[in-house]
Write a protein that holds these residues in place. Sequence first.
Motif, PDB file in Angstrom:
ATOM      1  N   LYS A 262       0.834  -1.209   0.000  1.00 25.14           N
ATOM      2  CA  LYS A 262       0.000   0.000   0.000  1.00 25.14           C
ATOM      3  C   LYS A 262       0.868   1.259   0.000  1.00 25.14           C
ATOM      4  CE  LYS A 262      -4.066  -2.027   2.078  1.00 25.14           C
ATOM      5  NZ  LYS A 262      -4.937  -2.123   3.212  1.00 25.14           N
ATOM      6  N   GLN A 263       1.913   1.232   0.792  1.00 23.01           N
ATOM      7  CA  GLN A 263       2.833   2.369   0.864  1.00 23.01           C
ATOM      8  C   GLN A 263       3.514   2.574  -0.497  1.00 23.01           C
ATOM      9  OE1 GLN A 263       5.649   1.757   3.991  1.00 23.01           O
ATOM     10  NE2 GLN A 263       6.165   3.903   4.150  1.00 23.01           N
ATOM     11  N   TYR A 264       3.914   1.483  -1.128  1.00 21.95           N
ATOM     12  CA  TYR A 264       4.529   1.534  -2.451  1.00 21.95           C
ATOM     13  C   TYR A 264       3.570   2.190  -3.451  1.00 21.95           C
ATOM     14  CZ  TYR A 264       6.792  -0.184  -6.709  1.00 21.95           C
ATOM     15  OH  TYR A 264       7.397  -0.273  -7.937  1.00 21.95           O
ATOM     16  N   GLY A 265       2.319   1.800  -3.410  1.00 23.19           N
ATOM     17  CA  GLY A 265       1.318   2.388  -4.300  1.00 23.19           C
ATOM     18  C   GLY A 265       1.137   3.877  -4.072  1.00 23.19           C
ATOM     19  N   LYS A 266       1.258   4.319  -2.820  1.00 25.66           N
ATOM     20  CA  LYS A 266       1.130   5.751  -2.504  1.00 25.66           C
ATOM     21  C   LYS A 266       2.210   6.579  -3.185  1.00 25.66           C
ATOM     22  CE  LYS A 266      -0.890   5.317   2.128  1.00 25.66           C
ATOM     23  NZ  LYS A 266      -0.622   5.595   3.551  1.00 25.66           N
ATOM     24  N   ILE A 267       3.375   5.989  -3.383  1.00 24.80           N
ATOM     25  CA  ILE A 267       4.477   6.699  -4.040  1.00 24.80           C
ATOM     26  C   ILE A 267       4.082   7.087  -5.454  1.00 24.80           C
ATOM     27  CG2 ILE A 267       6.778   6.312  -5.036  1.00 24.80           C
ATOM     28  CD1 ILE A 267       7.424   4.832  -2.379  1.00 24.80           C
ATOM     29  N   PHE A 268       3.515   6.150  -6.188  1.00 20.66           N
ATOM     30  CA  PHE A 268       3.140   6.431  -7.574  1.00 20.66           C
ATOM     31  C   PHE A 268       1.930   7.353  -7.656  1.00 20.66           C
ATOM     32  CE2 PHE A 268       5.960   2.920  -7.887  1.00 20.66           C
ATOM     33  CZ  PHE A 268       6.710   3.250  -9.000  1.00 20.66           C
ATOM     34  N   LYS A 269       1.049   7.244  -6.691  1.00 23.79           N
ATOM     35  CA  LYS A 269      -0.080   8.178  -6.646  1.00 23.79           C
ATOM     36  C   LYS A 269       0.442   9.597  -6.426  1.00 23.79           C
ATOM     37  CE  LYS A 269      -4.126   5.558  -5.578  1.00 23.79           C
ATOM     38  NZ  LYS A 269      -4.895   5.836  -6.752  1.00 23.79           N
ATOM     39  N   LYS A 270       1.432   9.734  -5.545  1.00 24.26           N
ATOM     40  CA  LYS A 270       2.005  11.052  -5.282  1.00 24.26           C
ATOM     41  C   LYS A 270       2.676  11.613  -6.536  1.00 24.26           C
ATOM     42  CE  LYS A 270       4.903  13.693  -2.244  1.00 24.26           C
ATOM     43  NZ  LYS A 270       4.796  14.013  -0.856  1.00 24.26           N
TER      44      LYS A 270
END
Length: 147
Positions: free
Chosen positions: A126-134
């Motif tokens: 989930k944290q990894y996915g937040k990086i790309f969303k950012k």
Amino acid sequence: RLPWWILRLNARRNGIDLTGWAEGEKLCGFTASVTVDGMHFLLFFAIAEDLRGKGYGSRILAQLRKMYPTVVLNVELLDHAAENYPQRERRFAFYQRNGFVDTYYHVWEVGGKFRVLSTDPQVDVKQYGKIFKKLSLGFWNVKLRRA
């Protein structure tokens, strides 16, 4: 790789950094990175061509490991049919020597399919996915799957 103009535009935002690494007056390397909730993602990592193999890359990675609890990056898959297979193999071995482990996750990005390496073998998906969303202002969802 993201286009340069997108990197520069994003670097104006909190948690997204373009960093030049120097020794004295000599530029040794460059990183583009994103940090979200303690996870530091290396989007781009380069060492000056004339300085490769002299320990600069390892020293930069060691510094990043001191600064962040988790450092994550993507590398090309070790595909024997790839034209640059020897380069991929050397790059993978370099990161392993510098404390990165294979998370056994693959990710599909704009540039293709990549293997996810991390300093923490239990990468938080989930944290990894937040990086790309950012990076994409919420428009980019990556597909992260167990290999």
